[in-house]
Design an enzyme around this catalytic site. Structure first.
Site, PDB file in Angstrom:
ATOM      1  N   ASN A 121       0.848  -1.201   0.000  1.00 45.90           N
ATOM      2  CA  ASN A 121       0.000   0.000   0.000  1.00 45.90           C
ATOM      3  C   ASN A 121       0.878   1.243   0.000  1.00 45.90           C
ATOM      4  O   ASN A 121       2.104   1.150   0.009  1.00 45.90           O
ATOM      5  CB  ASN A 121      -0.952  -0.020   1.201  1.00 45.90           C
ATOM      6  CG  ASN A 121      -0.185  -0.081   2.506  1.00 45.90           C
ATOM      7  OD1 ASN A 121       0.489   0.871   2.878  1.00 45.90           O
ATOM      8  ND2 ASN A 121      -0.258  -1.208   3.195  1.00 45.90           N
TER       9      ASN A 121
ATOM     10  N   ASP B 108      -4.318  -6.563   5.261  1.00 46.24           N
ATOM     11  CA  ASP B 108      -5.366  -7.378   5.875  1.00 46.24           C
ATOM     12  C   ASP B 108      -5.369  -8.792   5.316  1.00 46.24           C
ATOM     13  O   ASP B 108      -5.892  -9.711   5.936  1.00 46.24           O
ATOM     14  CB  ASP B 108      -6.742  -6.741   5.632  1.00 46.24           C
ATOM     15  CG  ASP B 108      -6.882  -5.433   6.402  1.00 46.24           C
ATOM     16  OD1 ASP B 108      -6.359  -5.362   7.528  1.00 46.24           O
ATOM     17  OD2 ASP B 108      -7.504  -4.484   5.869  1.00 46.24           O
TER      18      ASP B 108
ATOM     19  N   LYS C 274       8.651 -17.119 -10.556  1.00 46.74           N
ATOM     20  CA  LYS C 274       7.737 -16.091 -11.040  1.00 46.74           C
ATOM     21  C   LYS C 274       6.446 -16.760 -11.538  1.00 46.74           C
ATOM     22  O   LYS C 274       6.529 -17.754 -12.269  1.00 46.74           O
ATOM     23  CB  LYS C 274       8.446 -15.367 -12.186  1.00 46.74           C
ATOM     24  CG  LYS C 274       7.909 -14.017 -12.519  1.00 46.74           C
ATOM     25  CD  LYS C 274       8.790 -13.357 -13.581  1.00 46.74           C
ATOM     26  CE  LYS C 274       7.957 -12.417 -14.406  1.00 46.74           C
ATOM     27  NZ  LYS C 274       8.589 -12.001 -15.633  1.00 46.74           N
TER      28      LYS C 274
ATOM     29  N   PHE D 281      -4.759   3.392  14.473  1.00 45.65           N
ATOM     30  CA  PHE D 281      -5.046   4.358  13.421  1.00 45.65           C
ATOM     31  C   PHE D 281      -6.170   3.816  12.561  1.00 45.65           C
ATOM     32  O   PHE D 281      -6.332   2.603  12.432  1.00 45.65           O
ATOM     33  CB  PHE D 281      -3.794   4.599  12.555  1.00 45.65           C
ATOM     34  CG  PHE D 281      -2.883   5.650  13.130  1.00 45.65           C
ATOM     35  CD1 PHE D 281      -2.198   5.413  14.312  1.00 45.65           C
ATOM     36  CD2 PHE D 281      -2.728   6.874  12.501  1.00 45.65           C
ATOM     37  CE1 PHE D 281      -1.371   6.374  14.868  1.00 45.65           C
ATOM     38  CE2 PHE D 281      -1.895   7.850  13.043  1.00 45.65           C
ATOM     39  CZ  PHE D 281      -1.221   7.594  14.224  1.00 45.65           C
TER      40      PHE D 281
ATOM     41  N   LYS E 154     -14.120   0.731  15.460  1.00 44.03           N
ATOM     42  CA  LYS E 154     -12.779   0.136  15.629  1.00 44.03           C
ATOM     43  C   LYS E 154     -12.321   0.221  17.083  1.00 44.03           C
ATOM     44  O   LYS E 154     -11.723  -0.713  17.611  1.00 44.03           O
ATOM     45  CB  LYS E 154     -11.803   0.916  14.738  1.00 44.03           C
ATOM     46  CG  LYS E 154     -10.771   0.052  14.091  1.00 44.03           C
ATOM     47  CD  LYS E 154     -10.202   0.715  12.858  1.00 44.03           C
ATOM     48  CE  LYS E 154     -11.132   0.473  11.675  1.00 44.03           C
ATOM     49  NZ  LYS E 154     -10.593   0.977  10.423  1.00 44.03           N
TER      50      LYS E 154
ATOM     51  N   LYS F  21     -11.642  -3.336  18.627  1.00 44.38           N
ATOM     52  CA  LYS F  21     -10.234  -3.681  18.884  1.00 44.38           C
ATOM     53  C   LYS F  21      -9.837  -3.415  20.336  1.00 44.38           C
ATOM     54  O   LYS F  21      -8.696  -3.671  20.711  1.00 44.38           O
ATOM     55  CB  LYS F  21      -9.325  -2.920  17.922  1.00 44.38           C
ATOM     56  CG  LYS F  21      -9.633  -3.208  16.451  1.00 44.38           C
ATOM     57  CD  LYS F  21      -8.446  -2.962  15.554  1.00 44.38           C
ATOM     58  CE  LYS F  21      -8.834  -3.125  14.091  1.00 44.38           C
ATOM     59  NZ  LYS F  21      -7.707  -3.455  13.235  1.00 44.38           N
TER      60      LYS F  21
HETATM   61  O1  C5P Z   1      -9.111  -2.630  10.787  1.00 47.19           O
HETATM   62  P1  C5P Z   1      -8.158  -1.626  10.205  1.00 47.19           P
HETATM   63  O2  C5P Z   1      -7.067  -2.246   9.380  1.00 47.19           O
HETATM   64  O3  C5P Z   1      -8.799  -0.486   9.487  1.00 47.19           O
HETATM   65  O4  C5P Z   1      -7.477  -0.976  11.511  1.00 47.19           O
HETATM   66  C1  C5P Z   1      -6.399  -0.120  11.432  1.00 47.19           C
HETATM   67  C2  C5P Z   1      -5.554  -0.256  12.664  1.00 47.19           C
HETATM   68  O5  C5P Z   1      -5.310  -1.635  12.953  1.00 47.19           O
HETATM   69  C3  C5P Z   1      -4.181   0.367  12.501  1.00 47.19           C
HETATM   70  O6  C5P Z   1      -3.762   0.868  13.751  1.00 47.19           O
HETATM   71  C4  C5P Z   1      -3.318  -0.806  12.036  1.00 47.19           C
HETATM   72  O7  C5P Z   1      -1.964  -0.617  12.360  1.00 47.19           O
HETATM   73  C5  C5P Z   1      -3.942  -1.952  12.810  1.00 47.19           C
HETATM   74  N1  C5P Z   1      -3.884  -3.260  12.119  1.00 47.19           N
HETATM   75  C6  C5P Z   1      -3.220  -4.305  12.717  1.00 47.19           C
HETATM   76  N2  C5P Z   1      -3.159  -5.533  12.094  1.00 47.19           N
HETATM   77  C7  C5P Z   1      -3.786  -5.735  10.920  1.00 47.19           C
HETATM   78  C8  C5P Z   1      -4.499  -4.682  10.306  1.00 47.19           C
HETATM   79  C9  C5P Z   1      -4.526  -3.446  10.934  1.00 47.19           C
HETATM   80  O8  C5P Z   1      -2.655  -4.131  13.790  1.00 47.19           O
HETATM   81  N3  C5P Z   1      -3.707  -6.926  10.343  1.00 47.19           N
END
Ligand code: C5P
Length: 313
Positions: free
Chosen positions: A117, A186, A197, A234, A248, A252
């Site tokens: 990204n 994700d 490849k 974040f 979130k 979380k």
């Molecule tokens: O659920 P989302 O990806 O939008 O959440 C963002 C937050 O979760 C950020 O703080 C990111 O660093 C964290 N994150 C994480 N592990 C993941 C995806 C996101 O810790 N696999």
């Protein structure tokens, strides 16, 4: 001089010294007021601030060029006071440690291709630089980025979400706060990276992805069980900023979510400025557009009060 410093041009003693030193750098700009207001100069100042350079604001008044306005060199006493503050940080976080993640992760598809990204790590680096300036010990877990982390942080480089997970879990129990500023993938290819490849063929290509571990959610579960430090997440969103950040925060189990809208060109990924809404259980705080370092200072203020508050689960 500001232009050279901001762009890494080292063609004399001072600019070479700037690149070579690991000491804090304090700049006292002085120039014509129109020059100071010029977008190029403002961009250079913002870039330097992002790199961790400190400033003594120029004063207002009669300028050597004959104009009256902002641009006078600060008084020597002010410059001396600012240097003192820099060399003896206020130490509000002295004896504390903060773990910061920054940058993207890369999920390899094969030997040459990957999914990633647009994150560059700048926001996490600003948080790390601010925590260092307040006297904290800073551990940085960083995904692949060409941007240099701030001097003084203990840096662990990782590539994938899985590697970031392992590096974070290895030290999350020993710190006072974790700031997850990284843009963690994700999904990763379910079968891992293919050796060699992937060859093209006439039809469409289907790759199955599986979820990566949600690092923040895992830390949140441990936080709720009373094992872990203050947690900041974040939320980079393209719509429904605050409601998604609030969701979130709950899902979380973190103390604070820093929500930013990544559809605007002047904030979010790959730029030196940001604006955000800080979402916590007790309300929201809007931080207007400014440098990432300025946003980092607000986040660190919140971390300081959270560290000193009793844990509620
Ligand atoms: O659920 P989302 O990806 O939008 O959440 C963002 C937050 O979760 C950020 O703080 C990111 O660093 C964290 N994150 C994480 N592990 C993941 C995806 C996101 O810790 N696999």
């Amino acid at each position: 001089m500001l232009g050279k410093l901001a762009n890494g041009i080292a063609d004399d003693f001072l600019t070479s010294m700037y690149l070579a030193t690991r000491a804090p750098v304090l700049v006292a700009p002085a120039m014509n007021s129109n020059m100071l207001a010029h977008p190029s100069v403002q961009r250079n100042l913002a870039r330097l601030a992002e790199q961790g350079v400190y400033f003594v604001e120029p004063g207002e008044g009669y300028l050597a060029c004959g104009w009256t306005g902002k641009g006078r060199l600060a008084e020597p006493a002010e410059i001396v006071a600012a240097s003192r503050r820099l060399l003896q940080p206020d130490g509000r976080l002295a004896g504390r440690s903060v773990l910061v993640t920054a940058g993207p992760t890369c999920e390899d598809l094969d030997t040459v291709r990957y999914l990633s990204n647009r994150s560059t790590g700048r926001m996490g680096f600003a948080v790390a630089a601010e925590a260092l300036a307040r006297g904290a010990r800073v551990r940085l877990v960083v995904g692949p980025t060409p941007v240099e982390p701030p001097a003084g942080a203990e840096v662990t480089r990782v590539r994938s979400a899985r590697e970031m997970h392992d590096a974070v879990m290895a030290c999350a129990g020993d710190v006072d706060a974790v700031v997850m500023a990284a843009a963690v993938a994700d999904y990763a290819p379910a079968a891992g990276a293919q050796a060699g490849k992937i060859r093209k063929s006439p039809g469409a290509l289907t790759i199955r992805f599986e979820r990566t571990p949600d690092i923040l959610a895992e830390l949140g579960r441990r936080r709720a069980a009373g094992e872990l430090p203050v947690l900041i997440g974040f939320a980079a969103e393209t719509a429904d900023l605050v409601s998604r950040a609030r969701e979130k925060l709950r899902a979380k189990q973190v103390d604070l979510v820093v929500a930013n809208d990544v559809t605007q060109p002047d904030r979010g990924f790959a730029v030196d400025t940001n604006a955000a809404t800080l979402v916590a259980a007790d309300g929201e705080e809007d931080v207007p557009l400014g440098t990432k370092r300025a946003l980092a200072a607000v986040i660190l203020d919140r971390i300081e009060s959270l560290i000193h508050a009793p844990v509620t689960t």
